[in-house]
Design an enzyme around this catalytic site. Structure first.
Site, PDB file in Angstrom:
ATOM      1  N   ALA A   1     -17.141 -62.466   4.829  1.00  0.00           N
ATOM      2  CA  ALA A   1     -16.577 -62.616   3.546  1.00  0.00           C
ATOM      3  C   ALA A   1     -14.301 -61.843   4.099  1.00  0.00           C
ATOM      4  O   ALA A   1     -14.731 -62.462   5.306  1.00  0.00           O
ATOM      5  CB  ALA A   1     -15.904 -60.713   2.808  1.00  0.00           C
ATOM      6  N   ASP A   2     -13.812 -62.782   3.553  1.00  0.00           N
ATOM      7  CA  ASP A   2     -12.797 -63.279   4.285  1.00  0.00           C
ATOM      8  C   ASP A   2     -11.808 -63.218   2.623  1.00  0.00           C
ATOM      9  O   ASP A   2     -11.515 -62.938   1.910  1.00  0.00           O
ATOM     10  CB  ASP A   2     -12.155 -64.963   4.879  1.00  0.00           C
ATOM     11  CG  ASP A   2     -10.655 -64.199   5.362  1.00  0.00           C
ATOM     12  OD1 ASP A   2     -10.351 -63.842   6.777  1.00  0.00           O
ATOM     13  OD2 ASP A   2      -9.767 -64.303   4.977  1.00  0.00           O
ATOM     14  N   THR A   3     -10.756 -61.696   3.226  1.00  0.00           N
ATOM     15  CA  THR A   3      -9.282 -61.486   2.334  1.00  0.00           C
ATOM     16  C   THR A   3      -8.048 -61.885   3.077  1.00  0.00           C
ATOM     17  O   THR A   3      -7.900 -62.014   4.318  1.00  0.00           O
ATOM     18  CB  THR A   3      -9.607 -60.094   1.510  1.00  0.00           C
ATOM     19  OG1 THR A   3     -10.893 -59.278   1.874  1.00  0.00           O
ATOM     20  CG2 THR A   3      -9.209 -59.358   0.975  1.00  0.00           C
TER      21      THR A   3
ATOM     22  N   GLY B   1     -13.113 -64.470  -0.470  1.00  0.00           N
ATOM     23  CA  GLY B   1     -14.153 -65.069  -0.251  1.00  0.00           C
ATOM     24  C   GLY B   1     -15.122 -64.484   0.290  1.00  0.00           C
ATOM     25  O   GLY B   1     -15.100 -63.810   0.611  1.00  0.00           O
TER      26      GLY B   1
END
Length: 185
Positions: free
Chosen positions: A67-69, A104
């Site tokens: 994940a990435d924020t 994501g």
């Protein structure tokens, strides 16, 4: 299924545990650059996919979650601050305004890969410079996109409203992840 979480984020780890999943951590340093011209709303899912690509799945009963924020305000992407002054600069941009938080997520097995994202609109009330510095010095938000954690002090006193997923702002949209996992498996 054996689940791996590729994230150093203690918040993502906590949220996945709270969802009832048992998992193992897999950590690698990943280059988090993205192509110039990529629409900002697509950066987080792009980076989650890049992170996923760094790992090999060897068995049919394994999946990995990456994940990435990112935080977006006025066509500017705010990642993690480099230092306290950079955190103050970021928080000053968010102060008294509304921004987007995009996470994501990529789910990968030996046979397939699925990437999705979730967007939440967050409104900050107006805080004083002293309050922003209090937060930075006492809560050390240097590991957080946009230099804040909604679950911290600033979320309690500075976030006036959110439209969308609260856990997305923490870094992992749990409800959407659960439904995407059920479809994926």
């Amino acid at each position: 299924m054996k689940i791996y979480l590729a994230s150093k984020s203690p918040r993502r780890q906590e949220l996945l545990k709270l969802m009832g999943f048992e998992f193992e951590l897999m950590i690698k340093e990943i280059d988090e650059s993205y192509p110039a011209g990529l629409p900002l709303i697509e950066v987080a899912p792009y980076l989650s996919k890049i992170k996923s690509d760094a790992f090999e799945i060897n068995y049919d009963d394994e999946i990995i979650i990456t994940a990435d924020t990112v935080v977006i305000i006025n066509d500017e992407l705010l990642g993690k601050p480099k230092n306290n002054e950079h955190a103050f600069e970021m928080l000053s941009k968010l102060n008294g305004r509304t921004h987007l938080v995009v996470t994501g997520v990529t789910i990968k097995s030996k046979k397939k890969v699925h990437t999705f994202s979730q967007t939440t609109k967050v409104a900050f009330s107006k805080l004083s410079d002293d309050q922003l510095w209090f937060y930075i010095l006492n809560y050390r938000p240097l590991d957080k996109a946009g230099a804040y954690g909604i679950q911290d002090w600033i979320g309690m006193v500075g976030v006036s409203s959110i439209e969308g997923s609260y856990t997305n702002v923490m870094g992992l949209p749990t409800e959407k992840l659960n439904s995407e996992l059920m479809r994926f498996l």
